[in-house]
Design a protein around this motif. Structure first.
Motif, PDB file in Angstrom:
ATOM      1  N   UNK A 137       0.884  -1.164   0.000  1.00  0.00           N
ATOM      2  CA  UNK A 137       0.000   0.000   0.000  1.00  0.00           C
ATOM      3  C   UNK A 137       0.918   1.208   0.000  1.00  0.00           C
ATOM      4  N   UNK A 138       0.822   2.009  -1.053  1.00  0.00           N
ATOM      5  CA  UNK A 138       1.749   3.124  -1.169  1.00  0.00           C
ATOM      6  C   UNK A 138       1.183   4.276  -1.955  1.00  0.00           C
ATOM      7  N   UNK A 139       1.965   5.325  -2.026  1.00  0.00           N
ATOM      8  CA  UNK A 139       1.580   6.483  -2.829  1.00  0.00           C
ATOM      9  C   UNK A 139       1.734   6.126  -4.307  1.00  0.00           C
ATOM     10  N   UNK A 140       1.025   6.865  -5.158  1.00  0.00           N
ATOM     11  CA  UNK A 140       1.212   6.651  -6.593  1.00  0.00           C
ATOM     12  C   UNK A 140       2.649   6.938  -7.000  1.00  0.00           C
ATOM     13  N   UNK A 141       3.231   7.946  -6.389  1.00  0.00           N
ATOM     14  CA  UNK A 141       4.624   8.287  -6.700  1.00  0.00           C
ATOM     15  C   UNK A 141       5.526   7.094  -6.501  1.00  0.00           C
ATOM     16  N   UNK A 142       5.285   6.309  -5.451  1.00  0.00           N
ATOM     17  CA  UNK A 142       6.073   5.118  -5.173  1.00  0.00           C
ATOM     18  C   UNK A 142       5.721   3.987  -6.140  1.00  0.00           C
ATOM     19  N   UNK A 143       4.474   3.578  -6.149  1.00  0.00           N
ATOM     20  CA  UNK A 143       4.057   2.386  -6.899  1.00  0.00           C
ATOM     21  C   UNK A 143       4.255   2.571  -8.396  1.00  0.00           C
ATOM     22  N   UNK A 144       3.851   3.714  -8.927  1.00  0.00           N
ATOM     23  CA  UNK A 144       4.013   3.967 -10.371  1.00  0.00           C
ATOM     24  C   UNK A 144       5.457   4.360 -10.661  1.00  0.00           C
ATOM     25  N   UNK A 145       6.062   5.153  -9.787  1.00  0.00           N
ATOM     26  CA  UNK A 145       7.449   5.584 -10.009  1.00  0.00           C
ATOM     27  C   UNK A 145       8.414   4.426 -10.103  1.00  0.00           C
ATOM     28  N   UNK A 146       8.172   3.378  -9.320  1.00  0.00           N
ATOM     29  CA  UNK A 146       9.034   2.201  -9.372  1.00  0.00           C
ATOM     30  C   UNK A 146       8.966   1.542 -10.753  1.00  0.00           C
TER      31      UNK A 146
END
Length: 148
Positions: A137-146
């Motif tokens: 469960x994370x921010x979009x910046x994290x999940x999509x950024x990865x």
């Protein structure tokens, strides 16, 4: 019985035993990006999430680990996105996840194979269910950024 049939039976037995002997556990040395699990509590329209992941990535293996706690009000949910991201460069393999919008704030949920420290993901091992699964469960910046 031919030698080929016997070898095939032995190989199949080994694969099945590996599949069924491994027991899931939270007590392993996990890859640093997957060491902390999110905790969720639902209280009416409020969803309290502890350990929302918000990593800052320089590369896939070089990142700053950050977590925070947040409460989301389901009455403010105004969007839901289903995202698909190719991975591994193998045609047909992809990873799907959901992202929920609350005004200008988004939280993403991704089901992932939980790798141990030093372990590399293998589609074959994934097919044989050799990984524990976890909800990230994370921010979009994290999940999509990865993934970009």
């Amino acid at each position: 019985m031919t030698v080929t049939v016997v070898l095939a039976a032995v190989l199949l037995s080994l694969l099945l035993s590996v599949r069924f002997l491994r027991k899931p556990s939270n007590e392993r040395q996990w890859h640093p990006a997957q060491a902390v699990l999110a905790r969720v509590a639902v209280r009416g329209d409020l969803v309290e999430i502890r350990n929302v992941r918000d990593f800052g990535y320089r590369t896939e293996s070089d990142f700053d680990a950050r977590y925070f706690d947040r409460t989301y009000d389901l009455r403010e949910l105004d969007s839901l996105w289903y995202a698909v991201s190719r991975f591994g460069g193998i045609p047909g393999l992809a990873h799907a996840f959901l992202t929920f919008g609350f005004g200008d704030e988004y939280v993403a949920i991704s089901v992932e194979a939980r790798k141990e420290a030093g372990e590399v993901y293998s589609p074959l091992r994934g097919l044989l269910r050799q990984y524990e699964l976890m909800y990230v469960v994370g921010t979009e910046r994290d999940i999509i950024g990865l993934r970009t």
